[in-house]
Design a protein around this motif. Structure first.
Motif, mmCIF file in Angstrom:
data_model
loop_
_atom_site.group_PDB
_atom_site.id
_atom_site.type_symbol
_atom_site.label_atom_id
_atom_site.label_comp_id
_atom_site.label_asym_id
_atom_site.label_seq_id
_atom_site.Cartn_x
_atom_site.Cartn_y
_atom_site.Cartn_z
ATOM 1 N N SER A 6 78.204 50.134 24.451
ATOM 2 C CA SER A 6 78.313 48.106 24.152
ATOM 3 C C SER A 6 76.705 48.066 23.750
ATOM 4 O O SER A 6 76.728 46.313 23.319
ATOM 5 C CB SER A 6 78.529 47.687 25.014
ATOM 6 N N ASN A 7 76.107 48.815 23.710
ATOM 7 C CA ASN A 7 74.190 48.294 23.835
ATOM 8 C C ASN A 7 73.248 49.549 23.529
ATOM 9 O O ASN A 7 74.276 50.729 23.410
ATOM 10 C CB ASN A 7 74.236 47.689 24.773
ATOM 11 N N ASP A 8 72.095 49.168 23.196
ATOM 12 C CA ASP A 8 71.590 50.725 22.479
ATOM 13 C C ASP A 8 71.512 51.361 23.731
ATOM 14 O O ASP A 8 71.234 52.754 23.657
ATOM 15 C CB ASP A 8 69.719 49.626 22.007
ATOM 16 N N ALA A 9 70.769 50.821 24.949
ATOM 17 C CA ALA A 9 70.973 51.378 26.256
ATOM 18 C C ALA A 9 71.728 53.094 26.485
ATOM 19 O O ALA A 9 72.201 53.849 26.017
ATOM 20 C CB ALA A 9 71.056 50.923 27.739
ATOM 21 N N GLU A 10 73.301 52.516 26.234
ATOM 22 C CA GLU A 10 74.368 52.541 26.170
ATOM 23 C C GLU A 10 74.686 54.244 24.637
ATOM 24 O O GLU A 10 74.655 55.326 24.881
ATOM 25 C CB GLU A 10 75.637 52.094 26.644
ATOM 26 N N LEU A 70 74.434 58.115 25.038
ATOM 27 C CA LEU A 70 75.494 59.170 24.601
ATOM 28 C C LEU A 70 75.215 60.194 23.798
ATOM 29 O O LEU A 70 75.856 61.472 23.286
ATOM 30 C CB LEU A 70 76.303 58.158 23.454
ATOM 31 N N ASP A 71 74.240 59.940 22.942
ATOM 32 C CA ASP A 71 73.147 60.150 21.786
ATOM 33 C C ASP A 71 72.784 61.598 22.420
ATOM 34 O O ASP A 71 72.504 63.078 22.509
ATOM 35 C CB ASP A 71 73.038 59.628 21.062
ATOM 36 N N THR A 72 71.895 61.450 24.025
ATOM 37 C CA THR A 72 71.236 62.273 24.552
ATOM 38 C C THR A 72 72.071 62.791 25.314
ATOM 39 O O THR A 72 71.832 64.290 24.872
ATOM 40 C CB THR A 72 70.018 61.997 25.729
#
Length: 295
Positions: A78-82, A86-88
């Motif tokens: 829902s935001n850049d941090a999430e 997930l990508d990391t």
């Protein structure tokens, strides 16, 4: 930290429940009555209860982790941090050669993270809000690499197998010794191990033998932390892994865990003597020194 406590707590609860059910249905008495004449049935009984409790704990580990921590799985970021989280995790998982685990966040002020699950390709990696707020992204990436290392190394499965074997011997030896003690206390009378006195003796012996078994489990847990640190260093970078551990050391004292659980924290509180035998994590200074020596 939490993966160890959740597994051991669930394992103990299942073990006690299975032991009580076996006693109520007379299976325990039947196995105990063969403690001298034929140890095969007793050993089979101990293996079924011991390994059964451990494997059930492993199967329930993800569900228990979510329930007890309130971890919320990120289905859609829902935001850049999430999205970054997930990508990391996805990048580390691909590099480690495992399936993409579920990624979750749970609300807690201390900097912490854990991984659990019954297999390498169906795992859960969770981080606390305190970790996300208290570390920079390089440090968080290293912590995620550490947790992915646990999954890739199959640590939860290995822990379950070790605990299952130890459970088997604890149950087996408690009933053999319990039969001997009960016979001695009753003046040699043979009630075939079915009295309440025998059952109480067995419970006490299981607790005593279980303490020694816990020392072996904790020794393996300390060993696997060094391996997971090495995995984190490989996936995210050695200096980032060292920096993450140093940041954890700087937050000493911030944990909201009860005192009787703090020795199991990810920060690896210092201990000496017998207390050290029950630590699930080595002290942070030792972990950092191991990374530096490896470099």
């Amino acid at each position: 930290m939490r993966r160890i406590l959740l597994f051991l707590g669930t394992n103990l609860a299942v073990l006690v429940l299975l032991s009580i059910v076996a006693h109520l249905f007379g299976v325990d008495v039947w196995a105990a009555s063969r403690g001298y004449g034929g140890m095969g049935p007793l050993l089979i009984f101990a293996a079924v209860i011991g390994m059964g409790g451990s494997l059930i704990s492993l199967a329930l580990s993800k569900w228990m982790a979510k329930m007890t921590t309130g971890a919320q799985v990120i289905a859609q970021p829902s935001n850049d941090a999430e999205r970054w989280l997930l990508d990391t995790v996805r990048r580390h998982a691909q590099a480690a050669g495992i399936g993409m685990p579920e990624v979750a966040v749970y609300d807690a002020p201390e900097m912490n993270a854990f991984a659990t699950g019954a297999s390498r390709n169906h795992a859960l990696v969770a981080v606390s809000t305190g970790l996300l707020h208290g570390m920079d992204r390089d440090q968080v990436s290293a912590v995620l690499g550490h947790e992915i290392g646990h999954v890739a190394n199959g640590d939860m499965v290995t822990l379950a197998l070790i605990q299952g074997v130890l459970n088997t011997f604890v149950i087996f030896l408690a009933r053999i010794v319990g039969r001997m003690v009960d016979s001695w206390l009753s003046g040699g009378r043979d009630d075939r191990g079915g009295g309440i006195g025998y059952f109480i003796i067995v419970i006490v012996l299981e607790i005593i033998f279980g303490l020694f078994a816990s020392m072996i489990v904790m020794a393996f847990s300390r060993y696997r932390e060094f391996r997971a640190d090495a995995a984190g260093a490989k996936l995210a970078g050695r200096e980032r892994m060292i920096s993450a551990l140093q940041r954890l050391g700087a937050s000493y004292g911030e944990s909201t865990l009860p005192k009787n659980m703090q020795a199991f924290g990810i920060s690896g509180h210092l201990a000496s003597g017998l207390k050290r035998l029950f630590m699930s994590h080595p002290p942070l200074a030792e972990r950092i020194e191991a990374l530096r020596r490896a470099g």
